[in-house]
Design a protein around this motif. Structure first.
Motif, PDB file in Angstrom:
ATOM      1  N   MET A  53       0.813  -1.212   0.000  1.00 50.74           N
ATOM      2  CA  MET A  53       0.000   0.000   0.000  1.00 50.74           C
ATOM      3  C   MET A  53       0.849   1.266   0.000  1.00 50.74           C
ATOM      4  O   MET A  53       0.337   2.351  -0.251  1.00 50.74           O
ATOM      5  CB  MET A  53      -0.933   0.003   1.222  1.00 50.74           C
ATOM      6  CG  MET A  53      -1.939  -1.130   1.237  1.00 50.74           C
ATOM      7  SD  MET A  53      -2.963  -1.104   2.715  1.00 50.74           S
ATOM      8  CE  MET A  53      -3.876   0.427   2.471  1.00 50.74           C
ATOM      9  N   GLN A  54       2.137   1.135   0.287  1.00 50.08           N
ATOM     10  CA  GLN A  54       2.994   2.312   0.400  1.00 50.08           C
ATOM     11  C   GLN A  54       3.621   2.671  -0.946  1.00 50.08           C
ATOM     12  O   GLN A  54       4.830   2.620  -1.144  1.00 50.08           O
ATOM     13  CB  GLN A  54       4.069   2.080   1.463  1.00 50.08           C
ATOM     14  CG  GLN A  54       3.510   1.932   2.871  1.00 50.08           C
ATOM     15  CD  GLN A  54       4.593   1.686   3.902  1.00 50.08           C
ATOM     16  OE1 GLN A  54       5.702   2.185   3.791  1.00 50.08           O
ATOM     17  NE2 GLN A  54       4.274   0.898   4.915  1.00 50.08           N
ATOM     18  N   ILE A  55       2.758   3.040  -1.879  1.00 53.56           N
ATOM     19  CA  ILE A  55       3.194   3.390  -3.224  1.00 53.56           C
ATOM     20  C   ILE A  55       2.665   4.779  -3.569  1.00 53.56           C
ATOM     21  O   ILE A  55       1.479   5.057  -3.367  1.00 53.56           O
ATOM     22  CB  ILE A  55       2.696   2.373  -4.271  1.00 53.56           C
ATOM     23  CG1 ILE A  55       3.220   0.968  -3.948  1.00 53.56           C
ATOM     24  CG2 ILE A  55       3.123   2.785  -5.678  1.00 53.56           C
ATOM     25  CD1 ILE A  55       2.608  -0.128  -4.787  1.00 53.56           C
ATOM     26  N   ASP A  56       3.535   5.628  -4.062  1.00 48.14           N
ATOM     27  CA  ASP A  56       3.118   6.957  -4.492  1.00 48.14           C
ATOM     28  C   ASP A  56       3.835   7.285  -5.793  1.00 48.14           C
ATOM     29  O   ASP A  56       5.075   7.275  -5.856  1.00 48.14           O
ATOM     30  CB  ASP A  56       3.446   8.003  -3.434  1.00 48.14           C
ATOM     31  CG  ASP A  56       2.907   9.368  -3.818  1.00 48.14           C
ATOM     32  OD1 ASP A  56       1.720   9.629  -3.567  1.00 48.14           O
ATOM     33  OD2 ASP A  56       3.684  10.165  -4.386  1.00 48.14           O
TER      34      ASP A  56
ATOM     35  N   ALA B 122       2.792  -5.210  -8.100  1.00 52.89           N
ATOM     36  CA  ALA B 122       3.373  -5.115  -9.448  1.00 52.89           C
ATOM     37  C   ALA B 122       2.500  -4.383 -10.465  1.00 52.89           C
ATOM     38  O   ALA B 122       2.976  -3.475 -11.161  1.00 52.89           O
ATOM     39  CB  ALA B 122       3.736  -6.506  -9.956  1.00 52.89           C
ATOM     40  N   PRO B 123       1.209  -4.734 -10.617  1.00 52.44           N
ATOM     41  CA  PRO B 123       0.402  -4.037 -11.634  1.00 52.44           C
ATOM     42  C   PRO B 123       0.183  -2.561 -11.315  1.00 52.44           C
ATOM     43  O   PRO B 123       0.018  -1.742 -12.225  1.00 52.44           O
ATOM     44  CB  PRO B 123      -0.933  -4.807 -11.622  1.00 52.44           C
ATOM     45  CG  PRO B 123      -0.978  -5.489 -10.301  1.00 52.44           C
ATOM     46  CD  PRO B 123       0.449  -5.816  -9.972  1.00 52.44           C
ATOM     47  N   VAL B 124       0.195  -2.202 -10.037  1.00 57.57           N
ATOM     48  CA  VAL B 124       0.057  -0.804  -9.643  1.00 57.57           C
ATOM     49  C   VAL B 124       1.324  -0.040 -10.018  1.00 57.57           C
ATOM     50  O   VAL B 124       1.270   1.048 -10.613  1.00 57.57           O
ATOM     51  CB  VAL B 124      -0.214  -0.676  -8.124  1.00 57.57           C
ATOM     52  CG1 VAL B 124      -0.292   0.793  -7.717  1.00 57.57           C
ATOM     53  CG2 VAL B 124      -1.491  -1.406  -7.747  1.00 57.57           C
ATOM     54  N   ILE B 125       2.466  -0.627  -9.677  1.00 57.74           N
ATOM     55  CA  ILE B 125       3.749   0.014  -9.966  1.00 57.74           C
ATOM     56  C   ILE B 125       3.976   0.149 -11.468  1.00 57.74           C
ATOM     57  O   ILE B 125       4.504   1.158 -11.946  1.00 57.74           O
ATOM     58  CB  ILE B 125       4.901  -0.785  -9.315  1.00 57.74           C
ATOM     59  CG1 ILE B 125       4.753  -0.782  -7.789  1.00 57.74           C
ATOM     60  CG2 ILE B 125       6.252  -0.199  -9.704  1.00 57.74           C
ATOM     61  CD1 ILE B 125       5.699  -1.730  -7.082  1.00 57.74           C
ATOM     62  N   ARG B 126       3.550  -0.861 -12.218  1.00 56.31           N
ATOM     63  CA  ARG B 126       3.744  -0.835 -13.673  1.00 56.31           C
ATOM     64  C   ARG B 126       3.080   0.384 -14.313  1.00 56.31           C
ATOM     65  O   ARG B 126       3.531   0.889 -15.347  1.00 56.31           O
ATOM     66  CB  ARG B 126       3.190  -2.133 -14.276  1.00 56.31           C
ATOM     67  CG  ARG B 126       3.228  -2.248 -15.790  1.00 56.31           C
ATOM     68  CD  ARG B 126       4.637  -2.163 -16.355  1.00 56.31           C
ATOM     69  NE  ARG B 126       5.487  -3.238 -15.923  1.00 56.31           N
ATOM     70  CZ  ARG B 126       5.574  -4.436 -16.525  1.00 56.31           C
ATOM     71  NH1 ARG B 126       4.821  -4.704 -17.569  1.00 56.31           N
ATOM     72  NH2 ARG B 126       6.419  -5.341 -16.072  1.00 56.31           N
TER      73      ARG B 126
ATOM     74  N   LEU C 204       8.613 -12.242   0.518  1.00 57.92           N
ATOM     75  CA  LEU C 204       9.542 -12.702  -0.507  1.00 57.92           C
ATOM     76  C   LEU C 204       8.950 -12.466  -1.897  1.00 57.92           C
ATOM     77  O   LEU C 204       9.652 -12.080  -2.830  1.00 57.92           O
ATOM     78  CB  LEU C 204       9.859 -14.187  -0.331  1.00 57.92           C
ATOM     79  CG  LEU C 204      10.897 -14.550   0.734  1.00 57.92           C
ATOM     80  CD1 LEU C 204      10.893 -16.049   0.997  1.00 57.92           C
ATOM     81  CD2 LEU C 204      12.286 -14.104   0.296  1.00 57.92           C
ATOM     82  N   ILE C 205       7.608 -12.700  -2.046  1.00 63.06           N
ATOM     83  CA  ILE C 205       6.973 -12.547  -3.350  1.00 63.06           C
ATOM     84  C   ILE C 205       5.503 -12.153  -3.263  1.00 63.06           C
ATOM     85  O   ILE C 205       4.985 -11.487  -4.163  1.00 63.06           O
ATOM     86  CB  ILE C 205       7.113 -13.857  -4.179  1.00 63.06           C
ATOM     87  CG1 ILE C 205       6.591 -13.672  -5.616  1.00 63.06           C
ATOM     88  CG2 ILE C 205       6.400 -15.010  -3.474  1.00 63.06           C
ATOM     89  CD1 ILE C 205       7.344 -12.646  -6.418  1.00 63.06           C
ATOM     90  N   GLY C 206       4.828 -12.464  -2.166  1.00 63.54           N
ATOM     91  CA  GLY C 206       3.385 -12.237  -2.065  1.00 63.54           C
ATOM     92  C   GLY C 206       2.950 -10.798  -2.258  1.00 63.54           C
ATOM     93  O   GLY C 206       2.108 -10.482  -3.114  1.00 63.54           O
ATOM     94  N   GLN C 207       3.521  -9.884  -1.468  1.00 68.49           N
ATOM     95  CA  GLN C 207       3.181  -8.465  -1.575  1.00 68.49           C
ATOM     96  C   GLN C 207       3.595  -7.890  -2.927  1.00 68.49           C
ATOM     97  O   GLN C 207       2.964  -6.966  -3.450  1.00 68.49           O
ATOM     98  CB  GLN C 207       3.861  -7.680  -0.453  1.00 68.49           C
ATOM     99  CG  GLN C 207       3.302  -7.948   0.939  1.00 68.49           C
ATOM    100  CD  GLN C 207       1.963  -7.274   1.160  1.00 68.49           C
ATOM    101  OE1 GLN C 207       1.730  -6.170   0.691  1.00 68.49           O
ATOM    102  NE2 GLN C 207       1.076  -7.956   1.856  1.00 68.49           N
ATOM    103  N   HIS C 208       4.618  -8.453  -3.493  1.00 68.86           N
ATOM    104  CA  HIS C 208       5.130  -7.977  -4.778  1.00 68.86           C
ATOM    105  C   HIS C 208       4.121  -8.238  -5.900  1.00 68.86           C
ATOM    106  O   HIS C 208       3.961  -7.415  -6.803  1.00 68.86           O
ATOM    107  CB  HIS C 208       6.450  -8.666  -5.106  1.00 68.86           C
ATOM    108  CG  HIS C 208       7.461  -8.596  -4.006  1.00 68.86           C
ATOM    109  ND1 HIS C 208       7.301  -9.279  -2.814  1.00 68.86           N
ATOM    110  CD2 HIS C 208       8.633  -7.929  -3.897  1.00 68.86           C
ATOM    111  CE1 HIS C 208       8.327  -9.021  -2.025  1.00 68.86           C
ATOM    112  NE2 HIS C 208       9.154  -8.204  -2.656  1.00 68.86           N
TER     113      HIS C 208
END
Length: 253
Positions: free
Chosen positions: A83-86, A114-118, A106-110
Motif C-alpha cells: 500500500m505504500q506506493i506513491d 506489481a500491476p500498480v507500480i507498472r 519474498l513474493i506475495g506483496q510484490h
C-alpha cells in the motif's frame, strides 16, 4: 542517470552516499519536515527514503510532495507493504526480505503491488532486504514475522546476500531496524561486501559519526540515517562533513 546507475557509478569510484529515512507516521508538522529538508539540502544528502514498517497515517503522499516541492534530491519509496506506493516519488526499493522465510515478503506483496507500480513512472530497484539482529525485537522484525540473522553469523549473511545477487537483485540493504539497540557490526558489513558486487546499503542504529564512518569503512556504499535525526538533527552536519572528506579523497586517487 537512473538511481541504480548512480549507485553503481558511485560504488565504482569509491564515493559514499547518505540517505535520510523519513517515516510518514513521525512527521507531525510540515514545518519540522521543512527544517529537515533544508538541512539535507545544505549538507549534500544524496537521497530521501520514505516509508516504514507500519504506516498508519495517510500522509505518505504529502511527505513525498513536500520534499519534491523544495529540493531536487531523489525521493525513493521504502515500502513496508504493497500500500505504500506513491507515483510522484522518483523510485522504489522493490524489497524482497531474503533474510526471512515469510513468503508474503519474498513474493506475495510484490504480486499485489506489481500491476500498480507498472502504471507509474517509478524507477523500480529490486533490492535484497536483510534484517540483522540488533539486540532487541524491532518493529520490522515483529511486523514481518521473521527472525533476523544473528549478528555473529557472518557467513550466513554473506551467502544470503550472494544468493540474492545471483537471483538478479540489484542492491542489498542490511538493516538493524528502526530504533535498533546496536548498529550492524563492521565485520558483518565487510563479510557481505566481500560476497557481492552490487551496491550495499546499511541502516539502523547509526546514531553517531563514528558509527557512520565504521559502516562506510567496512564497505557500505550508502548509509541510511533515520531515528537519530529526530533526536539530534545536527548529527547530519557532522556525518556529511566526514562523507564529503571521504569523497574528496576518493576523487583524488
Amino acid at each position: 542517470m537512473s538511481i541504480i546507475q548512480s549507485l553503481r557509478t558511485s560504488k565504482q569510484s569509491g564515493k559514499k552516499s547518505i540517505a535520510i529515512l523519513i517515516d510518514p507516521d513521525k512527521v507531525e508538522e510540515p514545518a519540522n519536515l521543512n527544517q529537515l529538508i533544508n538541512l539535507a539540502s545544505e549538507n549534500c544528502v544524496d537521497y530521501f527514503l520514505v516509508g516504514g514498517s507500519l504506516v498508519t497515517t495517510t500522509n505518505l503522499s504529502d511527505v513525498v510532495k513536500q520534499i519534491k516541492q523544495n529540493v531536487t534530491i531523489p525521493v525513493i519509496l521504502f515500502p513496508g507493504n504493497s500500500m505504500q506506493i506513491d507515483s510522484s516519488a522518483d523510485g522504489l526499493l522493490f524489497l524482497s526480505l531474503i533474510s526471512g522465510r515469510n513468503p508474503e515478503l519474498l513474493i506475495g506483496q510484490h504480486v499485489i503491488a506489481a500491476p500498480v507500480i507498472r502504471n507509474t513512472k517509478l524507477e523500480v530497484i529490486p533490492t535484497g532486504y536483510m534484517l540483522i539482529n540488533s539486540g532487541r525485537t524491532t518493529s520490522v522484525a515483529y511486523i514481518s514475522n521473521t527472525m533476523p540473522i544473528p549478528d555473529d553469523k557472518y557467513s550466513l549473511a554473506a551467502c544470503t546476500a550472494m544468493a540474492g545477487e545471483m537471483l538478479g537483485l540489484q542492491a542489498i540493504y542490511l538493516d538493524a531496524g528502526s530504533g535498533a539497540e546496536k548498529e550492524i557490526s563492521a565485520r558483518m558489513i565487510a563479510a557481505v561486501r566481500k560476497a557481492v558486487n552490487v551496491p550495499l546499503i546499511v541502516g539502523g542504529g547509526i546514531n553517531t559519526t563514528q558509527k557512520a564512518l565504521k559502516a562506510l569503512e567496512a564497505g557500505a556504499d550508502m548509509i541510511v540515517i533515520g531515528n537519530a535525526l529526530e533526536k539530534d538533527p545536527e548529527l547530519l552536519i557532522e556525518i556529511a562533513d566526514k562523507v564529503y572528506e571521504w569523497n574528496q579523497s576518493a576523487a583524488g586517487k
